[in-house]
Write a protein that holds these residues in place. Structure first.
Motif, PDB file in Angstrom:
ATOM      1  N   ALA A 263       0.802  -1.108  -0.046  1.00 41.42           N
ATOM      2  CA  ALA A 263      -0.131  -0.131   0.030  1.00 41.42           C
ATOM      3  C   ALA A 263       0.835   1.007   0.036  1.00 41.42           C
ATOM      4  CB  ALA A 263      -0.782  -0.033   1.156  1.00 41.42           C
ATOM      5  N   GLY A 264       2.038   1.106   0.752  1.00 43.56           N
ATOM      6  CA  GLY A 264       2.862   2.332   0.638  1.00 43.56           C
ATOM      7  C   GLY A 264       4.192   1.781   0.771  1.00 43.56           C
ATOM      8  N   TRP A 265       5.094   2.751   0.109  1.00 43.01           N
ATOM      9  CA  TRP A 265       6.763   2.590   0.328  1.00 43.01           C
ATOM     10  C   TRP A 265       7.580   3.903   0.050  1.00 43.01           C
ATOM     11  CZ3 TRP A 265       9.401   3.335  -4.382  1.00 43.01           C
ATOM     12  CH2 TRP A 265       8.724   3.289  -5.743  1.00 43.01           C
ATOM     13  N   ALA A 266       8.596   3.819   0.503  1.00 45.60           N
ATOM     14  CA  ALA A 266       9.625   4.965   0.464  1.00 45.60           C
ATOM     15  C   ALA A 266      10.953   4.627   0.331  1.00 45.60           C
ATOM     16  CB  ALA A 266       9.330   5.924   1.458  1.00 45.60           C
ATOM     17  N   ILE A 267      11.803   5.226  -0.553  1.00 42.53           N
ATOM     18  CA  ILE A 267      13.161   4.976  -0.782  1.00 42.53           C
ATOM     19  C   ILE A 267      14.070   6.186  -0.261  1.00 42.53           C
ATOM     20  CG2 ILE A 267      15.124   4.350  -2.172  1.00 42.53           C
ATOM     21  CD1 ILE A 267      13.196   2.540  -3.757  1.00 42.53           C
ATOM     22  N   ALA A 268      15.209   5.950   0.524  1.00 40.14           N
ATOM     23  CA  ALA A 268      15.806   7.216   0.752  1.00 40.14           C
ATOM     24  C   ALA A 268      17.312   6.993   1.224  1.00 40.14           C
ATOM     25  CB  ALA A 268      15.506   8.081   2.011  1.00 40.14           C
ATOM     26  N   GLU A 269      18.223   7.752   1.224  1.00 39.49           N
ATOM     27  CA  GLU A 269      19.648   7.581   1.480  1.00 39.49           C
ATOM     28  C   GLU A 269      20.083   7.239   3.167  1.00 39.49           C
ATOM     29  OE1 GLU A 269      21.831  10.551  -0.271  1.00 39.49           O
ATOM     30  OE2 GLU A 269      21.496  10.049  -2.195  1.00 39.49           O
ATOM     31  N   HIS A 270      18.811   7.344   3.863  1.00 37.58           N
ATOM     32  CA  HIS A 270      19.058   7.420   5.072  1.00 37.58           C
ATOM     33  C   HIS A 270      17.932   6.377   5.893  1.00 37.58           C
ATOM     34  CE1 HIS A 270      15.240   9.673   5.863  1.00 37.58           C
ATOM     35  NE2 HIS A 270      15.795  10.300   4.774  1.00 37.58           N
ATOM     36  N   MET A 271      18.118   5.860   7.089  1.00 39.18           N
ATOM     37  CA  MET A 271      17.016   5.229   7.773  1.00 39.18           C
ATOM     38  C   MET A 271      16.425   6.120   9.022  1.00 39.18           C
ATOM     39  SD  MET A 271      18.211   1.215   8.377  1.00 39.18           S
ATOM     40  CE  MET A 271      19.748   1.883   9.362  1.00 39.18           C
ATOM     41  N   ARG A 272      16.343   7.512   8.959  1.00 39.56           N
ATOM     42  CA  ARG A 272      15.898   8.212   9.872  1.00 39.56           C
ATOM     43  C   ARG A 272      14.166   8.083   9.818  1.00 39.56           C
ATOM     44  NH1 ARG A 272      19.272  11.837   7.568  1.00 39.56           N
ATOM     45  NH2 ARG A 272      17.667  12.847   6.341  1.00 39.56           N
ATOM     46  N   THR A 273      13.662   8.642  11.031  1.00 43.30           N
ATOM     47  CA  THR A 273      12.131   8.260  11.104  1.00 43.30           C
ATOM     48  C   THR A 273      11.442   8.727   9.877  1.00 43.30           C
ATOM     49  OG1 THR A 273      12.607   8.288  13.436  1.00 43.30           O
ATOM     50  CG2 THR A 273      10.475   8.577  12.605  1.00 43.30           C
ATOM     51  N   ASP A 274      11.901   9.665   9.481  1.00 44.24           N
ATOM     52  CA  ASP A 274      11.247  10.288   8.043  1.00 44.24           C
ATOM     53  C   ASP A 274      10.935   9.515   7.177  1.00 44.24           C
ATOM     54  OD1 ASP A 274      11.231  12.973   9.340  1.00 44.24           O
ATOM     55  OD2 ASP A 274      13.055  13.405   8.204  1.00 44.24           O
ATOM     56  N   LEU A 275      11.801   8.287   7.021  1.00 45.75           N
ATOM     57  CA  LEU A 275      11.516   7.382   5.784  1.00 45.75           C
ATOM     58  C   LEU A 275      10.348   6.616   6.194  1.00 45.75           C
ATOM     59  CD1 LEU A 275      12.594   5.689   3.609  1.00 45.75           C
ATOM     60  CD2 LEU A 275      13.946   4.441   5.316  1.00 45.75           C
ATOM     61  N   VAL A 276      10.159   6.065   7.461  1.00 45.20           N
ATOM     62  CA  VAL A 276       9.061   5.127   7.913  1.00 45.20           C
ATOM     63  C   VAL A 276       7.661   6.256   7.668  1.00 45.20           C
ATOM     64  CG1 VAL A 276      10.089   3.257   8.817  1.00 45.20           C
ATOM     65  CG2 VAL A 276       9.362   5.224  10.165  1.00 45.20           C
ATOM     66  N   ILE A 277       7.800   7.199   7.950  1.00 44.09           N
ATOM     67  CA  ILE A 277       6.572   8.033   7.998  1.00 44.09           C
ATOM     68  C   ILE A 277       6.124   8.339   6.548  1.00 44.09           C
ATOM     69  CG2 ILE A 277       5.793  10.460   8.475  1.00 44.09           C
ATOM     70  CD1 ILE A 277       7.366  10.611  10.902  1.00 44.09           C
ATOM     71  N   ASP A 278       7.292   8.412   5.581  1.00 42.19           N
ATOM     72  CA  ASP A 278       6.873   8.832   4.236  1.00 42.19           C
ATOM     73  C   ASP A 278       6.168   7.562   3.674  1.00 42.19           C
ATOM     74  OD1 ASP A 278       7.851  11.262   4.293  1.00 42.19           O
ATOM     75  OD2 ASP A 278       9.946  10.564   3.333  1.00 42.19           O
ATOM     76  N   ALA A 279       6.444   6.319   4.103  1.00 44.22           N
ATOM     77  CA  ALA A 279       5.865   5.074   3.463  1.00 44.22           C
ATOM     78  C   ALA A 279       4.436   5.043   4.262  1.00 44.22           C
ATOM     79  CB  ALA A 279       6.634   3.850   4.006  1.00 44.22           C
ATOM     80  N   LEU A 280       4.476   5.454   5.532  1.00 46.78           N
ATOM     81  CA  LEU A 280       2.880   5.323   6.019  1.00 46.78           C
ATOM     82  C   LEU A 280       2.143   6.592   5.128  1.00 46.78           C
ATOM     83  CD1 LEU A 280       1.239   4.372   8.451  1.00 46.78           C
ATOM     84  CD2 LEU A 280       1.905   6.482   9.769  1.00 46.78           C
ATOM     85  N   ASN A 281       2.657   7.474   5.081  1.00 48.90           N
ATOM     86  CA  ASN A 281       1.760   8.635   4.314  1.00 48.90           C
ATOM     87  C   ASN A 281       1.486   8.134   3.059  1.00 48.90           C
ATOM     88  OD1 ASN A 281       1.751  10.283   6.551  1.00 48.90           O
ATOM     89  ND2 ASN A 281       3.609  11.334   5.712  1.00 48.90           N
ATOM     90  N   ALA A 282       2.336   7.377   2.283  1.00 50.51           N
ATOM     91  CA  ALA A 282       1.794   6.831   1.144  1.00 50.51           C
ATOM     92  C   ALA A 282       0.856   5.772   1.075  1.00 50.51           C
ATOM     93  CB  ALA A 282       3.244   6.282   0.292  1.00 50.51           C
ATOM     94  N   ALA A 283       0.973   5.001   2.154  1.00 51.60           N
ATOM     95  CA  ALA A 283      -0.409   4.121   2.059  1.00 51.60           C
ATOM     96  C   ALA A 283      -1.448   4.731   2.426  1.00 51.60           C
ATOM     97  CB  ALA A 283      -0.004   3.140   3.257  1.00 51.60           C
ATOM     98  N   GLN A 284      -1.395   5.953   3.072  1.00 49.46           N
ATOM     99  CA  GLN A 284      -2.594   6.768   3.309  1.00 49.46           C
ATOM    100  C   GLN A 284      -3.295   7.225   2.162  1.00 49.46           C
ATOM    101  OE1 GLN A 284      -2.219   9.889   6.012  1.00 49.46           O
ATOM    102  NE2 GLN A 284      -4.210   9.825   6.860  1.00 49.46           N
ATOM    103  N   ARG A 285      -2.614   7.647   1.304  1.00 49.06           N
ATOM    104  CA  ARG A 285      -2.848   8.212  -0.172  1.00 49.06           C
ATOM    105  C   ARG A 285      -3.450   7.068  -1.033  1.00 49.06           C
ATOM    106  NH1 ARG A 285       1.928  11.232   0.513  1.00 49.06           N
ATOM    107  NH2 ARG A 285       3.140   9.675  -0.873  1.00 49.06           N
ATOM    108  N   THR A 286      -2.793   5.788  -0.806  1.00 51.22           N
ATOM    109  CA  THR A 286      -3.419   4.925  -1.657  1.00 51.22           C
ATOM    110  C   THR A 286      -4.679   4.359  -1.112  1.00 51.22           C
ATOM    111  OG1 THR A 286      -1.304   3.851  -1.903  1.00 51.22           O
ATOM    112  CG2 THR A 286      -3.012   2.514  -2.149  1.00 51.22           C
ATOM    113  N   ARG A 287      -4.898   4.155   0.302  1.00 50.38           N
ATOM    114  CA  ARG A 287      -6.267   4.010   0.728  1.00 50.38           C
ATOM    115  C   ARG A 287      -7.457   4.960   0.920  1.00 50.38           C
ATOM    116  NH1 ARG A 287      -6.461  -1.185  -0.700  1.00 50.38           N
ATOM    117  NH2 ARG A 287      -4.981  -2.428   0.406  1.00 50.38           N
ATOM    118  N   GLY A 288      -6.849   6.286   0.958  1.00 52.27           N
ATOM    119  CA  GLY A 288      -7.711   7.182   1.102  1.00 52.27           C
ATOM    120  C   GLY A 288      -7.858   7.599   2.584  1.00 52.27           C
ATOM    121  N   SER A 289      -7.933   6.565   3.490  1.00 50.70           N
ATOM    122  CA  SER A 289      -8.109   6.829   4.947  1.00 50.70           C
ATOM    123  C   SER A 289      -7.529   5.545   5.569  1.00 50.70           C
ATOM    124  CB  SER A 289      -9.419   7.049   5.350  1.00 50.70           C
ATOM    125  OG  SER A 289      -9.490   7.110   6.963  1.00 50.70           O
ATOM    126  N   LEU A 290      -6.871   5.639   6.617  1.00 48.70           N
ATOM    127  CA  LEU A 290      -6.349   4.342   7.471  1.00 48.70           C
ATOM    128  C   LEU A 290      -6.930   4.175   8.866  1.00 48.70           C
ATOM    129  CD1 LEU A 290      -2.398   4.589   6.573  1.00 48.70           C
ATOM    130  CD2 LEU A 290      -4.167   3.133   5.543  1.00 48.70           C
TER     131      LEU A 290
END
Length: 400
Positions: A263-290
């Motif tokens: 449902a969501g994914w993100a790629i970055a050069e780091h493993m900071r928290t922003d990476l997993v938040i970006d993946a969560l936001n992508a899933a929210q956009r896919t589903r419309g609501s989580l």
């Protein structure tokens, strides 16, 4: 016909010639040698009685020429042994590999005109009935060979279309969708025969870095990686993409436990928290609501961080976490990561550069949702499975 006097050597050789040709008749051998047929038959009968110790051998005294007869028998035996040696030497070339019994049958078929089936089967130690059965079933075997070769061509085409990643189950599903149904065991057999292989799992590298001081969420999944509908339960994880000699990119994913959709994914050069938040936001956009969904992760510092907790709260997501140090508690995400790296790296140690890594990952992640067949979904892709649920919900079983 004028009576002829035949020396013992000639008689012995004539009888030996007849015995060495099981397929030939006395009449044929006699005609070849220019001997009366009944004369040759009497020689053969006398030789049979002599071998069996019959009345002719015991009732009469040894003739004066018995030494010559014995020498003739020895010479005949030597010739038989030499012929047997030659046969075995020729047969050895047939036994270099493959099915040894089939090779014996083939040797008999190739040399039966010269030596005869009976003698060849005796020397090679195979029943004549088995050889004749093998010979009778040759047309059926040839048809099966042609069918296997044609199926191998279809299998290679599927492998090429899916980057050589599919094994027998997915190839079977692909072939059945595009043509006549085919048995999975037959596909596996043909793949073994023609040495067509899918990719295999490699040992994974652990990347989870827990924060002992961070707050932990309860385990709401408890290794039950199922859901009764889409948008109810998700698992998330981070994996690395090796680039060049020492570089890395990092991939964060959010996977639906019902349809296995990414449902969501993100790629970055780091493993900071922003990476997993970006993946969560992508899933929210896919589903419309989580809202109301569960997000299950490991105890990595990114997932136990305050920022990620706030992002989950804002999205209406409840956090769930596996036990510390237990990969089985997030096994589905671990399996996804292993499959992703196995099928994108194709046995290489690393991607050439960052651009290749990003483009390869983008292509595979998109194909995972739209094309790649999933064994838990009845060999459907995640998006096809979700579409079928919407169009015919009563006919589809929930994902397991």
């Amino acid at each position: 016909m004028v009576n002829k006097h035949y020396p013992p050597d000639f008689k012995a050789d004539a009888v030996a010639l007849y015995r060495s040709r099981p397929g030939a008749t006395i009449a044929q051998i006699a005609d070849d040698l220019g001997v009366n047929r009944e004369t040759l038959r009497s020689w053969v009968r006398a030789d049979d009685q002599r071998r069996a110790g019959g009345p002719m051998a015991s009732a009469r005294p040894q003739p004066a020429g018995s030494v010559e007869e014995e020498n003739a028998q020895l010479r005949r035996r030597i010739r038989e042994l030499e012929e047997e040696r030659d046969i075995l030497r020729k047969a050895a070339r047939y036994f270099a590999g493959g099915d040894a019994l089939v090779n014996r049958f083939q040797f008999v078929a190739d040399h039966q005109q010269r030596y005869g089936v009976k003698r060849l089967c005796q020397i090679l130690g195979i029943p004549r009935s088995s050889f004749y059965y093998w010979q009778a079933t040759a047309p059926a075997r040839a048809a099966r060979e042609a069918a296997d070769a044609a199926l191998a061509v279809r299998i290679r085409a599927v492998q090429a279309a899916h980057d050589g990643t599919y094994g027998a189950p997915r190839i079977t599903a692909e072939l059945s969708d595009s043509g006549p149904p085919v048995n999975r065991k037959k596909v596996a057999r043909v793949m073994r025969r023609y040495r067509i292989r899918g990719l295999r799992l490699r040992r994974r590298v652990q990347t989870t870095i827990p924060d002992p001081a961070a707050s932990k969420a309860p385990d709401l999944i408890r290794r039950d990686f199922t859901a009764t509908a889409v948008n109810q339960r998700y698992v998330g994880d981070i994996t690395y993409l090796p680039v060049g000699e020492r570089g890395f990119l990092y991939l964060a994913t959010v996977i639906d436990l019902h349809s296995r959709r990414l449902a969501g994914w993100a790629i970055a050069e780091h493993m900071r928290t922003d990476l997993v938040i970006d993946a969560l936001n992508a899933a929210q956009r896919t589903r419309g609501s989580l809202d109301g969904a569960i997000m299950h992760t490991d105890h990595g510092a990114q997932y136990t961080s305050k920022d990620f907790a706030e992002a989950c709260t804002a999205a209406g997501v409840r956090q769930s976490m596996s036990a510390i140090g237990s990969s089985a508690d997030n096994a589905l995400a671990e399996s996804f990561n292993a499959t992703f790296k196995r099928e994108t790296l194709q046995g290489r140690r690393a991607f050439t550069d960052e651009r290749e890594a990003r483009l390869t990952a983008f292509r595979w992640l998109h194909r995972y949702n739209t094309v790649r067949r999933h064994s838990r979904l009845g060999q459907q892709s995640p998006i096809n499975y979700e579409n079928n649920i919407r169009t015919a919900p009563a006919t589809l079983a929930p994902a397991a």
